[in-house]
Design a protein around this motif. Structure first.
Motif, PDB file in Angstrom:
ATOM      1  N   SER A 169       0.785  -1.246   0.000  1.00 35.51           N
ATOM      2  CA  SER A 169       0.000   0.000   0.000  1.00 35.51           C
ATOM      3  C   SER A 169       0.810   1.285   0.000  1.00 35.51           C
ATOM      4  N   GLN A 170       2.079   1.228  -0.338  1.00 33.04           N
ATOM      5  CA  GLN A 170       2.898   2.447  -0.353  1.00 33.04           C
ATOM      6  C   GLN A 170       2.333   3.489  -1.319  1.00 33.04           C
ATOM      7  N   LYS A 171       1.727   3.069  -2.406  1.00 35.34           N
ATOM      8  CA  LYS A 171       1.148   3.998  -3.381  1.00 35.34           C
ATOM      9  C   LYS A 171      -0.364   4.158  -3.208  1.00 35.34           C
ATOM     10  N   ALA A 172      -0.937   3.561  -2.190  1.00 34.93           N
ATOM     11  CA  ALA A 172      -2.400   3.533  -2.025  1.00 34.93           C
ATOM     12  C   ALA A 172      -3.002   4.927  -1.908  1.00 34.93           C
ATOM     13  N   ILE A 173      -4.212   5.031  -2.425  1.00 29.67           N
ATOM     14  CA  ILE A 173      -5.025   6.222  -2.239  1.00 29.67           C
ATOM     15  C   ILE A 173      -5.745   6.117  -0.901  1.00 29.67           C
ATOM     16  N   ILE A 198      -8.855  -1.913  -7.082  1.00 27.45           N
ATOM     17  CA  ILE A 198      -8.904  -2.450  -5.726  1.00 27.45           C
ATOM     18  C   ILE A 198      -8.092  -3.736  -5.685  1.00 27.45           C
ATOM     19  N   VAL A 199      -7.228  -3.815  -4.685  1.00 28.91           N
ATOM     20  CA  VAL A 199      -6.420  -5.010  -4.441  1.00 28.91           C
ATOM     21  C   VAL A 199      -6.812  -5.541  -3.068  1.00 28.91           C
ATOM     22  N   VAL A 200      -7.033  -6.843  -2.991  1.00 28.92           N
ATOM     23  CA  VAL A 200      -7.358  -7.503  -1.733  1.00 28.92           C
ATOM     24  C   VAL A 200      -6.232  -8.486  -1.427  1.00 28.92           C
ATOM     25  N   VAL A 201      -5.683  -8.389  -0.218  1.00 31.29           N
ATOM     26  CA  VAL A 201      -4.608  -9.287   0.197  1.00 31.29           C
ATOM     27  C   VAL A 201      -4.955  -9.949   1.523  1.00 31.29           C
ATOM     28  N   GLU A 202      -4.403 -11.136   1.715  1.00 29.62           N
ATOM     29  CA  GLU A 202      -4.434 -11.762   3.031  1.00 29.62           C
ATOM     30  C   GLU A 202      -3.025 -11.649   3.589  1.00 29.62           C
ATOM     31  N   LEU A 211      -7.256   0.689  -2.152  1.00 30.45           N
ATOM     32  CA  LEU A 211      -7.474   1.391  -3.414  1.00 30.45           C
ATOM     33  C   LEU A 211      -6.117   1.841  -3.943  1.00 30.45           C
ATOM     34  N   ILE A 212      -5.745   1.349  -5.134  1.00 34.36           N
ATOM     35  CA  ILE A 212      -4.408   1.544  -5.687  1.00 34.36           C
ATOM     36  C   ILE A 212      -4.525   2.251  -7.049  1.00 34.36           C
ATOM     37  N   PRO A 213      -3.648   3.221  -7.322  1.00 38.49           N
ATOM     38  CA  PRO A 213      -3.700   3.878  -8.635  1.00 38.49           C
ATOM     39  C   PRO A 213      -3.091   3.008  -9.733  1.00 38.49           C
ATOM     40  N   LYS A 214      -3.539   3.248 -10.942  1.00 38.54           N
ATOM     41  CA  LYS A 214      -2.879   2.663 -12.099  1.00 38.54           C
ATOM     42  C   LYS A 214      -1.609   3.461 -12.369  1.00 38.54           C
ATOM     43  N   ARG A 215      -0.691   2.827 -13.082  1.00 41.24           N
ATOM     44  CA  ARG A 215       0.570   3.496 -13.425  1.00 41.24           C
ATOM     45  C   ARG A 215       0.278   4.819 -14.138  1.00 41.24           C
ATOM     46  N   GLY A 216       0.983   5.864 -13.717  1.00 44.97           N
ATOM     47  CA  GLY A 216       0.806   7.184 -14.305  1.00 44.97           C
ATOM     48  C   GLY A 216      -0.243   8.031 -13.610  1.00 44.97           C
ATOM     49  N   HIS A 217      -0.926   7.478 -12.603  1.00 45.61           N
ATOM     50  CA  HIS A 217      -1.996   8.207 -11.925  1.00 45.61           C
ATOM     51  C   HIS A 217      -1.808   8.305 -10.411  1.00 45.61           C
TER      52      HIS A 217
END
Length: 172
Positions: free
Chosen positions: A91-95, A135-139, A158-164
């Motif tokens: 989640s380092q880049k997470a919104i 959206i990425v879901v992790v365990e 909630l993760i951005p796409k590359r460039g966003h």
């Protein structure tokens, strides 16, 4: 930890961490390092900071009379550390974090234990309402140095796409 250097000018680079939506693949497992040895001081300070004065966390004489025979690490602390270990990979880049569920505390953690974590990608999808995000879901699983699993939880991010992403902005 995912790190790379992004060129931002002539002979100038800026370090960047984390993953974009495109970098996640269902089934991938990220081992989070370094681990963390939890000290008695960590446990007492966290317990008092969060106003959790349960004597199992901060009174060795009381804890000696319990079934554990010694103080337990506050589970809020282990959750916070395991979550923190996962940030650089997940989640380092997470919104935004969208939620946690199914938090399982499977075995106690004691001061002096060294813990590690890993996250498995369970789901990845594009957002229906935000075309530049997904959206990425992790365990995420917390393990002691001996391999004992002490915690599991599922997290949606909630993760951005590359460039966003925020760090893609010219003025960052």
């Amino acid at each position: 930890m995912v790190a790379f250097a992004k060129k931002i000018g002539e002979n100038r680079y800026r370090e960047s961490y984390g993953r974009y939506l495109e970098d996640f693949n269902v089934g991938d497992i990220y081992e989070h390092r370094p681990g963390r040895t939890i000290t008695e001081s960590d446990n007492i300070q966290f317990s008092l900071l969060t106003m959790n004065a349960h004597p199992l966390h901060c009174d060795a004489a009381f804890a000696a009379k319990s079934e554990f025979k010694r103080p337990l690490v506050n589970s809020g602390l282990t959750l916070a550390i395991v979550l923190g270990m996962s940030v650089a990979d997940v989640s380092q880049k997470a919104i935004a974090n969208l939620g946690w569920k199914d938090i399982q505390l499977l075995t106690p953690v004691f001061p002096g234990d060294t813990i590690y974590a890993e996250s498995k990608v369970l789901e990845k999808r594009e957002s229906k309402s935000r075309p530049t995000q997904g959206i990425v879901v992790v365990e995420t699983t917390g393990k002691k140095a001996d391999g004992t699993v002490f915690m599991k939880f599922i997290r949606s991010v909630l993760i951005p796409k590359r460039g966003h992403g925020v760090d893609d902005a010219a003025n960052y």
